[in-house]
Write a protein that holds these residues in place. Structure first.
Motif, PDB file in Angstrom:
ATOM      1  N   LYS A  69      77.746  71.886  45.341  1.00 45.21           N
ATOM      2  CA  LYS A  69      78.227  70.561  45.738  1.00 45.21           C
ATOM      3  C   LYS A  69      79.756  70.539  45.795  1.00 45.21           C
ATOM      4  N   MET A  70      80.241  69.833  46.790  1.00 41.09           N
ATOM      5  CA  MET A  70      81.692  69.635  46.866  1.00 41.09           C
ATOM      6  C   MET A  70      82.059  68.404  46.066  1.00 41.09           C
ATOM      7  N   LEU A  71      83.214  68.459  45.421  1.00 41.13           N
ATOM      8  CA  LEU A  71      83.580  67.381  44.499  1.00 41.13           C
ATOM      9  C   LEU A  71      84.625  66.435  45.075  1.00 41.13           C
ATOM     10  N   SER A  72      85.576  66.974  45.812  1.00 42.94           N
ATOM     11  CA  SER A  72      86.566  66.100  46.445  1.00 42.94           C
ATOM     12  C   SER A  72      87.305  66.872  47.537  1.00 42.94           C
ATOM     13  N   PHE A  73      87.822  66.134  48.491  1.00 36.06           N
ATOM     14  CA  PHE A  73      88.624  66.763  49.549  1.00 36.06           C
ATOM     15  C   PHE A  73      89.663  65.750  50.017  1.00 36.06           C
ATOM     16  N   LYS A  75      92.153  64.899  52.587  1.00 38.49           N
ATOM     17  CA  LYS A  75      92.452  65.353  53.946  1.00 38.49           C
ATOM     18  C   LYS A  75      93.946  65.308  54.249  1.00 38.49           C
ATOM     19  N   LEU A  83      82.153  72.862  43.419  1.00 42.10           N
ATOM     20  CA  LEU A  83      81.478  73.676  42.418  1.00 42.10           C
ATOM     21  C   LEU A  83      81.442  75.132  42.901  1.00 42.10           C
ATOM     22  N   GLU A  90      80.876  77.120  54.091  1.00 41.37           N
ATOM     23  CA  GLU A  90      80.745  75.664  53.964  1.00 41.37           C
ATOM     24  C   GLU A  90      82.116  75.001  53.902  1.00 41.37           C
ATOM     25  N   THR A  94      83.734  72.369  56.672  1.00 44.13           N
ATOM     26  CA  THR A  94      84.151  71.035  56.254  1.00 44.13           C
ATOM     27  C   THR A  94      85.615  70.758  56.583  1.00 44.13           C
ATOM     28  N   HIS A  98      89.426  68.895  60.188  1.00 46.62           N
ATOM     29  CA  HIS A  98      90.527  68.049  59.731  1.00 46.62           C
ATOM     30  C   HIS A  98      91.875  68.786  59.759  1.00 46.62           C
TER      31      HIS A  98
ATOM     32  N   HIS B  24      68.429  67.291  50.701  1.00 47.17           N
ATOM     33  CA  HIS B  24      69.880  67.452  50.865  1.00 47.17           C
ATOM     34  C   HIS B  24      70.198  67.926  52.277  1.00 47.17           C
ATOM     35  N   LEU B  49      76.441  62.969  42.572  1.00 50.30           N
ATOM     36  CA  LEU B  49      77.088  64.236  42.942  1.00 50.30           C
ATOM     37  C   LEU B  49      76.715  64.604  44.382  1.00 50.30           C
ATOM     38  N   THR B  50      75.435  64.404  44.713  1.00 48.70           N
ATOM     39  CA  THR B  50      74.958  64.677  46.071  1.00 48.70           C
ATOM     40  C   THR B  50      75.636  63.764  47.085  1.00 48.70           C
ATOM     41  N   THR B  52      78.608  62.257  46.878  1.00 52.63           N
ATOM     42  CA  THR B  52      80.000  62.677  47.084  1.00 52.63           C
ATOM     43  C   THR B  52      80.045  63.886  48.011  1.00 52.63           C
ATOM     44  N   ASP B  53      79.155  64.843  47.751  1.00 49.06           N
ATOM     45  CA  ASP B  53      79.101  66.053  48.566  1.00 49.06           C
ATOM     46  C   ASP B  53      78.846  65.712  50.035  1.00 49.06           C
ATOM     47  N   ILE B  56      81.912  64.180  51.673  1.00 48.64           N
ATOM     48  CA  ILE B  56      82.969  65.142  51.986  1.00 48.64           C
ATOM     49  C   ILE B  56      82.600  65.968  53.220  1.00 48.64           C
ATOM     50  N   ARG B  57      81.342  66.399  53.269  1.00 47.76           N
ATOM     51  CA  ARG B  57      80.952  67.296  54.357  1.00 47.76           C
ATOM     52  C   ARG B  57      80.829  66.603  55.697  1.00 47.76           C
ATOM     53  N   THR B  58      80.436  65.329  55.691  1.00 52.35           N
ATOM     54  CA  THR B  58      80.096  64.727  56.982  1.00 52.35           C
ATOM     55  C   THR B  58      80.723  63.370  57.239  1.00 52.35           C
TER      56      THR B  58
END
Lengths: 449, 255
Positions: A69-73, A75, A83, A90, A94, A98, B24, B49-50, B52-53, B56-58
């Motif tokens: 899982k990604m936690l923050s980004f 931009k 994680l 990935e 992502t 940007h 997911h 958590l999912t 947030t993920d 971020i991704r989409t």
């Protein structure tokens, strides 16, 4: 938590071992209460070549692919936190739309973030940028003593021991990385033919300061006057003004190419000197003239081998070793010559050779010293491989060089200690956080860490 | 978390079992297409958590993260009320919720058998009944529910789990029949073995597929309004053969 037996190997498919394995999917709070195990081995996508991600008799291999899982980004500032099981692919998917990119790209995008940090990965821009440790803003590591945050300003010793520390300092749970700003998803590449590796070194020294990325591919098979011929590849991220009008509309567009898969059993006799020689010759002569300029998609530039999802099968059941060493600049030409001559004398062919200039790694257990690194793919189907590689070790050592442990599967502890004088101070930090050696791998056992 | 305006006029989708590997991947697919999502699952922390993920991704619009436990039937009505508070315009629901224990353990420990049936069948029936009523009133929408190829034939190696999925197949068939006149798509997704947390450590799984493949197949099938989907595709052909093996022979097989 499921614990099961699994047959594991690194990317080189040597050694292969039955390991006790489990998976993590969500962040852990504490490793020691996680399971009553003698010790833990950490494994991402298993892309280290040798035994760095393999378990020992009494360790539990923790696979982190599910920790994705990604936690923050952010931009605006280009800082991403995720994680450890998130893959570089990935991250690229992502951040590229940007206008950001990985600051350091290895030869494959199929590695996890945790593995990338533990191996302190480097790429074509090492001479310019260094390895990934320079871009790590923060790590969350679960050591024997519990979770620990480290950054360039906090617990710096742990940070420096973890980047390139091959999972010995603890369980890397999350990584915060500074990204690189890009205008386009393209690379402006300049390709130059070189007659031999000496010329590659000279041209590289002359030109690579003008390019962020520089690497030389050498033909390992060509004999006589063609020995060590190759192509030096130089490149910079293209700016918007470098793109043709057709591409200007979507400068950050990326679509991965189709990935091909080899059958599970690939006859190893197919990969022989004749076939590779023909391929290399075609690759060399495909380039017409001595110099070419191209605008390449970043996938073509950074990850040419990724279109074959399991190219390691080409080497057959016995697998292969990627022998990657670095030799300090002052001895580079002499040292590399000795290594190549030793291989020729022993009639040990290498199918792929990659040469590049590197700068220093400012971590506790560094691989790179300012100089040149050469990576050679050597099949294990030849019975004398290990003896010859031992000979190479002593040549590398005599020239003040060292090996890249992420790709190693057979170096002896004595030679390792002579090659890496920093070992003692590194292991001191490892023990400070992990007095009971709870983190171990087949590699750490072999090297008696 | 973003508010649900200013994004798009695509209808929201409810994802039940949002932390599962298939869900997911499906959420990513739906979010990429611009659908706002409501994520629901047992562990709220993991759901967040999912969420947030996905954001971020989409750039996904996650309207809400809700706690949902298939085993607690008594809470399902409140859950449904909350869902409709967040998304009165709810137009789709994707369900990928279930447990699978070792068959041998299920045989010796009835509590595991009971949990399998309660979670995989009773829990699903409980929530789908409520969702069905909502969609029936709206006269549009879809319910896509992941069952398994293991539900087509009972095999000695996995028939507790398989029978819970077989029951779902029959339930969905009936629901589809009921909602046909209301123009609601009820889709049975018969998934083959998938590389998710559920199947980790299981040996000899044939044609183990990445969840992304399933998600793409399912999304396409929803657009095509397919009633029953085998995914990955190869299972359609394999099950065609397996379903035709006569019982006198099937019972002698070691499957």
């Amino acid at each position: 938590m499921k614990i099961y037996e699994q047959s594991l190997s690194g990317w080189g498919r040597y050694p292969v071992l039955n390991c006790k394995t489990t998976d993590v999917f969500y962040p852990l709070n504490d490793i020691t209460s996680f399971h009553e195990q003698h010790s833990f081995t950490l494994r991402g996508l298993g892309r280290s070549y040798g035994d760095a991600s393999l378990g020992t008799d009494n360790s539990l291999v923790i696979q982190t692919q599910g920790l994705n899982k990604m936690l923050s980004f952010d931009k605006k500032s280009g800082v991403i936190s995720a994680l450890a099981g998130v893959t570089l692919e990935e991250i690229i998917e992502t951040v590229v739309p940007h206008g950001w990119f990985l600051p350091v790209c290895p030869g494959t995008r199929f590695v996890t973030l945790g593995g990338a940090v533990a191996s302190n990965i480097h790429g074509k821009n090492h001479h310019h940028t260094g390895a990934i440790n320079r871009f790590v803003q923060e790590l969350e590591i679960i050591t024997e003593k519990g979770p620990c945050i480290c950054s360039p300003s906090k617990n710096t010793d742990l940070l420096n021991a973890t980047c390139g520390g091959l999972g010995q300092t603890g369980f890397i749970q999350s990584v915060t990385l500074n990204l690189k700003k890009i205008e386009t998803a393209y690379i402006k590449a300049r390709l130059i033919k070189v007659k031999n590796f000496e010329e590659a070194i000279h041209v590289s020294k002359d030109l690579d300061s003008q390019y962020e990325h520089a690497v030389a591919w050498l033909d390992g098979i060509a004999k006589g006057s063609h020995m060590g011929r190759g192509i030096l590849m130089l490149g910079n991220h293209a700016e918007l003004c470098n793109l043709p009008d057709s591409k200007k509309k979507h400068p950050l567009k990326n679509e991965w190419k189709r990935i091909w898969t080899l059958p599970p059993v690939f006859p190893e006799w197919l990969l022989n000197s004749t076939h590779v020689g023909l391929f290399n010759s075609a690759y060399y002569h495909k380039m017409i003239g001595n110099e070419q300029n191209h605008l390449l998609n970043f996938e073509t530039w950074f990850f040419p081998l990724d279109i074959l999802s399991n190219w390691n099968r080409l080497y057959g059941k016995k697998g292969f070793i990627q022998y990657q060493f670095v030799i300090p600049a002052e001895n580079a030409e002499k040292g590399i010559k000795q290594v190549l001559e030793c291989l020729a004398k022993n009639k040990l062919p290498y199918f792929l050779a990659v040469l590049k200039r590197v700068r220093e790694d400012n971590v506790s257990l560094p691989f790179a010293v300012p100089g040149f690194t050469l990576a050679l793919d050597i099949s294990l189907k030849y019975s004398h491989v290990f003896n010859v590689l031992n000979e190479l070790d002593s040549l590398v050592l005599d020239n003040g060089g060292r090996l890249y442990l992420t790709k190693d599967a057979r170096l002896s502890p004595a030679t390792f200690r002579k090659m890496v004088p920093e070992y003692e101070s590194w292991v001191h930090v490892v023990r400070k956080y992990n007095p009971n050696k709870k983190f171990a791998s087949l590699l750490s056992k072999r090297l008696e860490m | 978390m973003k508010t649900n305006d200013n994004f798009s006029n695509k209808p929201p989708i409810l994802i039940i079992g949002a932390t599962s590997g298939i869900a997911h991947a499906f959420s990513l697919e739906a979010a990429k297409k611009g659908h706002p999502l409501i994520l629901a699952g047992r562990d709220l922390k993991k759901i967040q958590l999912t969420a947030t993920d996905l954001e971020i991704r989409t750039d996904a619009n996650i309207m809400a993260c809700l706690s949902f436990d298939a085993l607690k039937h008594e809470d399902h009505f409140t859950f449904m009320t909350k869902v409709l508070q967040h998304a009165p315009e709810l137009e789709g629901c994707f369900v990928a919720c279930g447990v699978m224990f070792d068959q041998k353990q299920c045989e010796s420990d009835f509590s595991l058998t009971l949990e399998t049936i309660t979670c995989n069948y009773l829990g699903m029936v409980s929530i789908l009944n409520l969702l069905a009523n909502h969609f029936e009133k709206k006269k549009k929408g879809f319910i896509s529910c992941v069952t398994s190829v293991a539900g087509d034939r009972g095999r000695q190696s996995n028939y507790i789990y398989g029978s819970s999925k077989a029951a779902m197949n029959a339930y969905l068939e009936g629901l589809r029949n009921r909602l046909f006149s209301s123009h609601v798509l009820v889709q049975t997704v018969k998934a083959g073995p998938t590389d998710t947390p559920m199947t980790k450590g299981m040996k000899n799984l044939p044609f183990l597929a990445p969840p992304e493949t399933l998600a793409k197949d399912i999304w396409k099938a929803i657009l095509q309004k397919k009633d029953i989907v085998y995914t990955p595709r190869i299972w359609q052909y394999l099950m065609l053969i397996i379903n035709h093996i006569p019982e006198w022979f099937f019972k002698r097989m070691k499957l």
